[in-house]
Design a protein around this motif. Structure first.
Motif: not given
Length: 666
Positions: A243, A258, A293, A332
């Protein structure tokens, strides 16, 4: 002439391309250009790669509409030019073969060109490159109208650089409708899709030209994206994931997201504001950036769908043995919350303070949720307006009430079957009783707060407006008892007869806005006919004689046109006579029976103006000590009559409830 080894129309028809992803064919073209440049650089590392994207719009001008920028014509296609290796024999052979594995090591599925014909009528290709030491140009049109590729390869004069042009023409419905309007938006989405490539020092220069405006994607990336130097590595089960935290200093992104990548290509976008409770658009205003991300890993590479528009990963793991998308996103989210810990902690603290303040000042009925439903309260999004915050708290309260009811039933069932040791359940019982007590306190708090509001509304209702006019009778009637309703239709909490007398809070209604005997010509206690009384009692009509009947007469504030024949005293006594005749029927057709023991309580709710005071004095009424009311007992009719001024009602009700208001802090 070269022929496809498949049924091209059938393959394109079965190609899944969501209408919400109309730029996917363009992204495929750009990534192919990046690969073509990389392939050329393997033989010549001095090549400076470039990719130019031209936006093609409809030629006709649109009429300028006020408030709408109609001068931006619809996009019909794109032209992508690069200086990659070109459509040489190897690349042409791969192009003609469905699901080619030519670039499998890069994650290529050999299907990207089918996206062209899914969203566009045709793709025209022109590629100039060196073949066997000689400059050549290959040209062909890729369309569903023919299953073969009629390509031509011709010798050309030497050029200064390779040049391949892919023109995607005539965007088809419904993809055209979903294409972004603005060139800057398209440039931004290209940057999002090519995050990983743009991080490389060898990334080609990518530019987007939209009529007279040019966007340099590489410069946009450098200006707007602040990335961490190291990736965060974590495991889910036996799978490794990487990540990369980035900060997007561009308001156009609109949210923290993300991006899930497979084989260096962005496949799926997730709005993190839906996954992290205290993360929202205020991050940008507070910190000057949105979070993005970049997630990658072998597991994602191996489980990307054939069309690269989604992953073949289940949303939830049914047996716990497989990795689900929920597992990935939740992991995440945990890492992102660590990265944004300072900001999220501050937001959470302000939210908790605001929720507590709102409950204390506006909605005390939710007070117990802070103790018993803490996780649910913490899951409320920050910065909600009061109305939406109340909606969320109400949902949590419903959840609490349902669980409380279920737990009560479980306890009762335990007692019914007989517990082996009652002592073993003592702690459970005590906790449950505490919940019940808190819930009851919350309900009481809600009811008390409601009374405070009603008193304030009544105060306002008896005041004149800027033009010297007073509220209509309907306002007062609706406040005390809803118009055209009976006790069968509303609960006792829905009326406010407690304003007049606390004993009326639980009255059973004999007649309210319904004609006796359901005859519209008959007298009725209709709050819409404002000079007609409302009759109530604390017992249902079972055919027995009533012990008590209360009659209410409400008048407009400051009314002063009463006569000896038309006034609330005469009207209420006349109503007593009709009920005492034992000939009147309620709305269900049952006789209203009275007898010598039936006691009548008559209340005239109105301002005691000069004419009404004179009439009351003629009837020998006595003034109350506070001089804001008058009363009399009529022996013959067994009726206690009281004239209550609005000021007296408000003052008396305020005194009765003052201790409750003080305890509640209102």
């Amino acid at each position: 002439m070269a022929v496809f080894s498949i049924d091209l129309p059938g393959r394109v028809k079965n190609f899944e391309l969501p209408r919400t992803k109309p730029l996917m064919p363009l992204f495929e073209t750009i990534v192919n250009s990046i690969y073509a440049i990389e392939e050329r650089q393997q033989n010549d590392d001095k090549v400076n790669g470039y990719i130019n994207i031209e936006i093609i719009r409809e030629p006709q001008m649109r009429v300028q509409t006020e408030g709408i920028d109609s001068s931006i014509n619809d996009i019909t296609g794109f032209v992508v030019t690069d200086n990659g290796i070109g459509f040489d024999e190897n690349n042409m052979k791969s192009f003609l073969q469905s699901d080619s594995t030519y670039r499998a090591e890069k994650g290529g599925k050999g299907v990207g060109r089918f996206a062209w014909l899914k969203a566009f009528k045709e793709a025209d290709i022109e590629s100039s490159f060196i073949d066997a030491g000689e400059w050549v140009r290959r040209k062909f049109c890729f369309t569903l109208e023919q299953n073969e590729i009629n390509d031509s390869l011709e010798d050309i004069d030497p050029l200064t650089d390779n040049k391949t042009i892919v023109a995607l023409k005539e965007c088809l419905a419904p993809y055209k409708k979903n294409l972004p309007k603005k060139g800057e938006v398209i440039a931004t989405k290209i940057m999002q899709h090519c995050f990983i490539y743009l991080m490389s020092a060898k990334c080609p220069v990518i530019k987007v030209a939209d009529e007279d405006q040019t966007y340099n994607i590489n410069e946009m990336f450098d200006e707007r994206i602040k990335k961490e130097s190291e990736k965060i590595e974590f495991k889910i089960g036996n799978e490794n994931f990487s990540l990369l935290h980035t900060q997007i200093e561009d308001a156009a992104f609109g949210a923290s997201k993300l991006y899930l990548y497979a084989n260096d290509r962005m496949v799926q976008e997730v709005n993190l504001e839906k996954e992290i409770v205290d993360l929202d658009k205020n991050l940008f205003s507070a910190k000057g950036y949105y979070y993005a991300g970049i997630l990658s890993g072998k597991f994602l590479d191996e489980n990307v769908g054939t069309n690269r528009t989604s992953f073949e990963i289940s949303d939830t793991a049914e047996d716990g043995s497989e990795i689900s998308m929920d597992d990935i996103i939740s992991n995440v989210a945990e890492n992102v919350q660590i990265y944004l810990a300072d900001y999220l902690s501050e937001v959470k603290g302000k939210k908790e303070e605001r929720v507590r303040s709102y409950i204390k000042d506006e909605a005390p009925q939710y007070g117990h949720l802070l103790k018993y439903m803490r996780e649910d309260v913490e899951a409320i999004k920050p910065y909600l307006p009061d109305c939406k915050l109340d909606d969320e708290l109400y949902k949590i309260k419903r959840k609490f009430d349902n669980q409380l009811k279920k737990d009560n039933q479980d306890i009762i069932k335990t007692l019914e079957v007989g517990a082996t040791s009652l002592d073993s359940y003592q702690e459970k019982f005590q906790k449950q009783f505490a919940k019940i007590s808190e819930a009851n306190k919350a309900s009481l708090a809600e009811y008390v707060a409601h009374r405070k509001v009603i008193l304030e509304l009544l105060k306002k209702g008896i005041q004149s407006d800027d033009f010297g006019k007073y509220s209509k009778e309907a306002y007062i009637h609706n406040l005390i008892y809803p118009m055209r309703r009976t006790s069968d239709e509303i609960e006792y909490q829905a009326h406010n007869l407690w304003l007049i007398d606390e004993r009326l809070a639980y009255c059973e209604y004999v007649s309210s806005d319904i004609p006796f005997d359901n005859n519209p010509r008959e007298d009725r206690t209709d709050v819409m006919i404002l000079d007609k009384p409302v009759a109530v009692s604390d017992e249902p009509n079972t055919g027995r004689e009533y012990e008590t009947i209360v009659i209410l007469e409400l008048k407009k504030p400051m009314r002063n046109d009463y006569t000896q024949a038309e006034n609330p005293i005469i009207q209420m006594l006349g109503y007593v006579d009709k009920i005492s005749s034992n000939e009147m029927k309620d709305k269900n057709g049952r006789l209203i029976k009275t007898g010598t023991n039936t006691q009548f309580y008559l209340y005239a709710v109105c301002d005691i103006t000069s004419k009404l005071r004179k009439i009351a004095e003629d009837f020998d009424f006595i003034e109350t000590p506070d001089k804001r009311g008058m009363y009399k007992y009529h022996d013959k009719k067994r009726a206690y009559i009281e004239i209550l001024s609005f000021d007296k009602i408000i003052d008396d009700a305020g005194k009765r409830n003052r201790i409750l208001f003080e305890k509640l802090g209102i």
